[in-house]
Enzyme design. Structure first.
Site, short mmCIF file in Angstrom:
data_model
loop_
_atom_site.label_atom_id
_atom_site.label_comp_id
_atom_site.label_asym_id
_atom_site.label_seq_id
_atom_site.Cartn_x
_atom_site.Cartn_y
_atom_site.Cartn_z
N LYS A 50 -1.09 31.66 -10.58
CA LYS A 50 -0.90 31.16 -9.21
C LYS A 50 0.20 31.90 -8.43
O LYS A 50 0.08 32.07 -7.22
CB LYS A 50 -0.58 29.66 -9.24
CG LYS A 50 -1.79 28.78 -9.46
CD LYS A 50 -1.35 27.32 -9.41
CE LYS A 50 -2.51 26.39 -9.33
NZ LYS A 50 -2.08 25.00 -9.12
N ASP A 102 -3.06 22.49 -2.89
CA ASP A 102 -2.62 21.38 -3.76
C ASP A 102 -1.95 20.26 -2.97
O ASP A 102 -2.20 19.08 -3.21
CB ASP A 102 -1.62 21.90 -4.81
CG ASP A 102 -2.31 22.60 -5.96
OD1 ASP A 102 -3.51 22.34 -6.19
OD2 ASP A 102 -1.65 23.43 -6.63
P1 ATR Z 1 1.67 22.77 -12.19
O1 ATR Z 1 1.15 23.96 -11.44
O2 ATR Z 1 0.58 21.88 -12.73
O3 ATR Z 1 2.69 22.02 -11.41
P2 ATR Z 1 3.83 23.87 -13.73
O4 ATR Z 1 4.25 24.69 -12.56
O5 ATR Z 1 3.84 24.51 -15.08
O6 ATR Z 1 2.36 23.34 -13.53
O7 ATR Z 1 4.72 22.53 -13.75
C1 ATR Z 1 4.66 21.59 -14.77
C2 ATR Z 1 5.63 20.45 -14.46
O8 ATR Z 1 5.57 19.49 -15.52
C3 ATR Z 1 7.08 20.89 -14.36
O9 ATR Z 1 7.75 20.04 -13.46
C4 ATR Z 1 7.56 20.66 -15.79
O10 ATR Z 1 8.97 20.52 -15.92
P3 ATR Z 1 9.91 21.84 -16.08
O11 ATR Z 1 10.07 22.38 -14.69
O12 ATR Z 1 11.15 21.31 -16.65
O13 ATR Z 1 9.17 22.76 -16.99
C5 ATR Z 1 6.88 19.36 -16.10
N1 ATR Z 1 6.73 19.07 -17.54
C6 ATR Z 1 5.82 19.63 -18.38
N2 ATR Z 1 5.94 19.07 -19.60
C7 ATR Z 1 6.93 18.15 -19.52
C8 ATR Z 1 7.53 17.24 -20.45
N3 ATR Z 1 7.12 17.16 -21.71
N4 ATR Z 1 8.52 16.44 -20.01
C9 ATR Z 1 8.95 16.50 -18.74
N5 ATR Z 1 8.42 17.33 -17.80
C10 ATR Z 1 7.43 18.15 -18.20
#
Ligand code: ATR
Length: 290
Positions: free
Chosen positions: A71, A107
């Site tokens: 993306k 989105d």
């Molecule tokens: P998307 O495009 O779906 O938003 P992304 O950019 O990878 O995907 O974002 C994933 C989000 O989920 C982020 O806010 C991530 O937190 P971090 O910025 O700290 O990585 C959050 N996230 C994913 N797994 C998580 C977990 N186990 N606990 C808390 N937050 C999580």
């Protein structure tokens, strides 16, 4: 589906791509409106993104969705990126306009329309957004203007801080709060929240027993939306529903972001109900209950 020499090709690039619902949703919409379009998945291997975009140009592919992990990386290969996508720093939709590739991000508008179509207005409300990744950022930029207060909690505090700074710069001295995501900050911020949006991947298959919010904190006056669509009813939404809160499924956001992409490519109003049914039917095929 009839493919002819004139059929326009759309698709999605990403890796992995096998479980995408987008071909199902878009092909159902093309069929409904009798449009000579087809939508296919393209698995693009790491290191092949530049070649893939060259292929879009040489093959005259009309429209593309972009998913993980491309993306942000795709932006440098495009001729233009619209303001929203530039602000968010991610593109999920590409239009091939006579050979010129333009990037968009649907989105945020997808989330906003999913809420609006379910009778939820943002104007003057207190919002709690969990997550500051790609989808979280897009949702924040679409809701910050109208919301009375926007609280952003993210596991990585730095990302929430950066997003909050960008939002303040854009929308002035709005009430924007950012904190590290934890059980305590969720409890604290939820007190005056009216709309809660989960934009993290917590609760996504196979971790369906997880939720970013303790069930005891749910209240009937809350509106809760999840961007996770597999399962369509996450633990977060189940708990919210059990407490009498209004819930909006991630399938709704998926469909409305797809509808916005569809309209960019075809210039036709998207048949949202048909797209929604196609998404739910496909999820049932996977054995996912809704
Ligand atoms: P998307 O495009 O779906 O938003 P992304 O950019 O990878 O995907 O974002 C994933 C989000 O989920 C982020 O806010 C991530 O937190 P971090 O910025 O700290 O990585 C959050 N996230 C994913 N797994 C998580 C977990 N186990 N606990 C808390 N937050 C999580």
């Amino acid at each position: 589906m009839k493919i002819s020499g004139k059929t326009k090709v759309c698709g999605i690039i990403g890796e992995p791509i096998e479980h995408t619902l987008s071909p199902t949703i878009h092909n159902a919409a093309f069929e409904e409106l009798n449009l000579d379009f087809v939508y296919v998945p393209f698995k693009v291997k790491m290191g092949m993104l530049k070649e893939a975009i060259r292929g879009v140009r040489s093959l005259g592919i009309i429209g593309l969705n972009v998913t993980m992990p491309y993306k942000s990386a795709v932006m440098r290969y495009l001729d233009d990126v619209d303001l929203v996508a530039r602000r968010v720093g991610a593109v999920n939709t590409i239009l091939n306009e006579g050979g010129s590739l333009i990037g968009y991000n649907t989105d945020g508008i997808g989330a906003l329309n999913a809420l609006k179509e379910n009778g939820v207005t943002i104007n003057g409300k207190n919002l709690l957004l969990l997550g500051a990744g790609g989808a979280g950022k897009a949702i924040a930029f679409h809701t910050a203007q109208e919301a009375a207060k926007l609280a952003i909690l993210n596991r990585t505090l730095q990302k929430a801080k950066k997003l909050a700074e960008a939002l303040r710069k854009e929308f002035g001295n709005k009430k924007i709060i950012c904190k590290k995501l934890s059980a305590e900050t969720v409890k604290e911020e939820l007190k005056d929240t009216e709309i809660l949006i989960n934009a993290t991947s917590i609760g996504m298959h196979p971790n369906t027993d997880q939720s970013p919010v303790t069930s005891g904190l749910m209240r009937p006056d809350l509106c809760v939306m999840d961007i996770v669509y597999n399962p369509p009813e996450t633990k977060l939404l189940k708990d919210a529903k059990a407490a009498g809160a209004k819930v909006v499924s991630g399938v709704e956001m998926l469909v409305y972001q797809g509808a916005a992409s569809f309209e960019i490519w075809t210039k036709h109003t998207a048949p949202v109900e048909v797209m929604k049914k196609a998404a739910f039917d496909k999820l049932s095929e996977f054995g996912v209950k809704h």
